[in-house]
Design a protein around this motif. Structure first.
Motif, mmCIF file in Angstrom:
data_model
loop_
_atom_site.group_PDB
_atom_site.id
_atom_site.type_symbol
_atom_site.label_atom_id
_atom_site.label_comp_id
_atom_site.label_asym_id
_atom_site.label_seq_id
_atom_site.Cartn_x
_atom_site.Cartn_y
_atom_site.Cartn_z
ATOM 1 N N LYS A 146 0.836 -1.202 0.000
ATOM 2 C CA LYS A 146 0.000 0.000 0.000
ATOM 3 C C LYS A 146 0.869 1.250 0.000
ATOM 4 O O LYS A 146 1.862 1.312 0.738
ATOM 5 C CB LYS A 146 -0.875 0.063 1.259
ATOM 6 N N SER A 153 -8.730 2.295 -2.217
ATOM 7 C CA SER A 153 -7.910 1.159 -2.641
ATOM 8 C C SER A 153 -6.874 1.565 -3.679
ATOM 9 O O SER A 153 -6.315 0.705 -4.362
ATOM 10 C CB SER A 153 -8.813 0.057 -3.204
ATOM 11 N N VAL A 156 -3.336 -0.224 -3.906
ATOM 12 C CA VAL A 156 -3.302 -1.389 -3.010
ATOM 13 C C VAL A 156 -3.351 -2.672 -3.841
ATOM 14 O O VAL A 156 -4.271 -2.866 -4.644
ATOM 15 C CB VAL A 156 -4.476 -1.357 -2.015
ATOM 16 N N THR A 219 -6.416 -6.788 -6.758
ATOM 17 C CA THR A 219 -6.748 -5.415 -6.402
ATOM 18 C C THR A 219 -7.983 -5.456 -5.511
ATOM 19 O O THR A 219 -8.656 -6.487 -5.404
ATOM 20 C CB THR A 219 -7.015 -4.551 -7.648
ATOM 21 N N PHE A 220 -8.290 -4.347 -4.871
ATOM 22 C CA PHE A 220 -9.350 -4.354 -3.863
ATOM 23 C C PHE A 220 -10.376 -3.259 -4.137
ATOM 24 O O PHE A 220 -10.686 -2.438 -3.279
ATOM 25 C CB PHE A 220 -8.737 -4.206 -2.468
ATOM 26 N N GLU A 222 -13.676 -1.575 -4.188
ATOM 27 C CA GLU A 222 -14.843 -1.745 -3.329
ATOM 28 C C GLU A 222 -16.101 -1.555 -4.169
ATOM 29 O O GLU A 222 -16.655 -0.462 -4.260
ATOM 30 C CB GLU A 222 -14.789 -0.745 -2.179
ATOM 31 N N PRO A 363 -5.514 -0.887 -9.776
ATOM 32 C CA PRO A 363 -5.468 -0.107 -8.535
ATOM 33 C C PRO A 363 -4.999 1.333 -8.732
ATOM 34 O O PRO A 363 -4.610 1.979 -7.770
ATOM 35 C CB PRO A 363 -4.440 -0.881 -7.720
ATOM 36 N N ARG A 366 -8.772 6.138 -7.363
ATOM 37 C CA ARG A 366 -9.586 6.163 -6.148
ATOM 38 C C ARG A 366 -10.958 6.754 -6.458
ATOM 39 O O ARG A 366 -11.711 7.097 -5.549
ATOM 40 C CB ARG A 366 -8.894 6.985 -5.063
#
Length: 401
Positions: A146, A153, A156, A219-220, A222, A363, A366
């Motif tokens: 990170k 994310s 990240v 990757t995260f 959301e 990633p 944002r």
């Protein structure tokens, strides 16, 4: 009528909702936006954390007899806290916010308090990370990397020995190859997002969202939030106590809290904790039974006028889908909006990206293309509606040249 100042960055997702909640008060807006935002008085600012700018803003707001300064999002809470301290409205709030928003300081503080979180280590630079270093610092993979200073994310990634080169490339694209990086052990399990209000050190949970499709990386993004959470009330209370202890360790006293936790074997582990409200447009899905909104709770407490947070939430289960960017390029539009809007249970579709905007896939971003809000009689119905929406909405993104 209370005198309130809001720090509102240009293009903030959260600005309009805070401005609406602040309408009953004499409002000063501190902003770098060029367009008018309303309020009784506008103070133009670069919103930099430079000491001279902080001093200038503090002097202006003292002259206007401002009683509270609130940052509306992750980009403004630090400046608001620093200005509040300079005005004498708070003491040490700026340092507490700084501890919470710098990932390495957050991890160090939680370690000293012996609170559950991933094992972690800071690498001097993206380029310095290799498998040997990760295994010495953290043990066997997988690992999560990170940036220290980004939110959501962005940047990240989950990596192992076979994907580390890819992960370094993704990080370097976000922060450069010489920036320090937080490396953590990967924590498996379900993930939740918690919206809470801290008042004089006591934490009240407003809403707990499940993240049914957060997955295990690489990757995260959301993509989906679902409330109310399906986790047992006993675990929610354990989460509440844990976040309250973390806030105490950080020396936070009165602030909104947005926290993200994983639940390996049903026990909460802190992944992120921030002294702000939830990002994006997601707060619009939080419905208090008495008609108030999350922003009302924040303003009431900043002005030392707290009212009880009702236990009940208006309406049934709710879901939010944050439209992902499929690949880097130029956003051209969203197909299927009329069809999706006609699906029973879809409350509204809010676009936040205009045609012609350069966009990046996770990633490296944002930001979201937009938000879809869904309600239903049951969680199963909400999830089914979200599946239908995903099947018809198609973002058009021209590939980057």
């Amino acid at each position: 009528m209370a005198r309130l100042a809001l720090v509102v960055p240009a293009h903030s997702y959260r600005g309009n909702d805070f401005l609406a909640a602040a309408t009953p008060h004499q409002l000063t807006i501190v902003t770098d936006a060029e367009e008018p935002l309303g309020g009784d008085h506008i103070v133009r600012s670069s919103l930099s954390l430079d000491a001279s700018e902080t001093d200038r803003l503090a002097q202006v707001l003292v002259e206007r007899s401002v009683e509270a300064v609130i940052g509306v999002d992750e980009y403004s809470v630090q400046l608001a806290a620093d200005v509040s301290d300079r005005m004498g409205l708070s003491h040490g709030r700026g340092e507490a916010i700084r501890r919470a928003t710098h990932k390495d300081q957050l991890r160090s503080t939680l370690d000293r308090a012996e609170l559950p979180q991933p094992s972690w280590h800071v690498a001097d630079s993206v380029a310095a990370i290799d498998v040997d270093w990760l295994e010495r610092a953290l043990g066997p993979g997988p690992w999560v990397l990170k940036p220290l200073d980004r939110t959501a994310s962005e940047g990240v990634v989950r990596v192992d020995a076979s994907t580390l080169a890819w992960g370094r490339d993704q990080l370097a694209a976000v922060v450069g190859s010489h920036a320090p990086v937080l490396a953590e052990t990967f924590v498996p399990g379900a993930e939740i997002a918690v919206e809470a209000i801290l008042t004089d050190g006591a934490l009240e949970i407003v809403t707990v969202f499940d993240k049914p499709d957060i997955g295990d990386g690489p990757t995260f993004w959301e993509a989906t939030y679902l409330a109310p959470s399906s986790i047992p009330l006993s675990v929610i209370e354990e989460v509440r106590v844990l976040i309250e202890r973390a806030a105490r360790a950080l020396d936070l006293h009165t602030t909104p809290i947005h926290a993200e936790l994983r639940l390996p074997e049903g026990r909460p582990v802190i992944i992120e904790l921030a002294p702000r409200t939830i990002g994006g447009r997601c707060a619009r899905a939080i419905r208090l039974d008495d008609g108030r909104h999350l922003e009302d709770l924040v303003i009431e407490r900043a002005l030392n006028q707290p009212r009880t947070i009702p236990a009940a939430r208006r309406g049934g289960p709710i879901g939010i889908w944050m439209l992902p960017t499929p690949h880097d390029g130029t956003f051209e539009g969203l197909d299927g909006v009329e069809v999706a809007a006609a699906i029973p249970g879809v409350e509204r579709i809010e676009m936040t990206t205009t045609a012609g905007t350069t966009v990046y896939a996770p990633p490296r971003t944002r930001s979201y293309l937009g938000f879809v809000f869904v309600s239903g009689r049951s969680r199963r119905r909400v999830l089914s509606t979200l599946d239908q929406v995903r099947s018809v909405l198609r973002p058009r993104v021209a590939p980057a040249s």
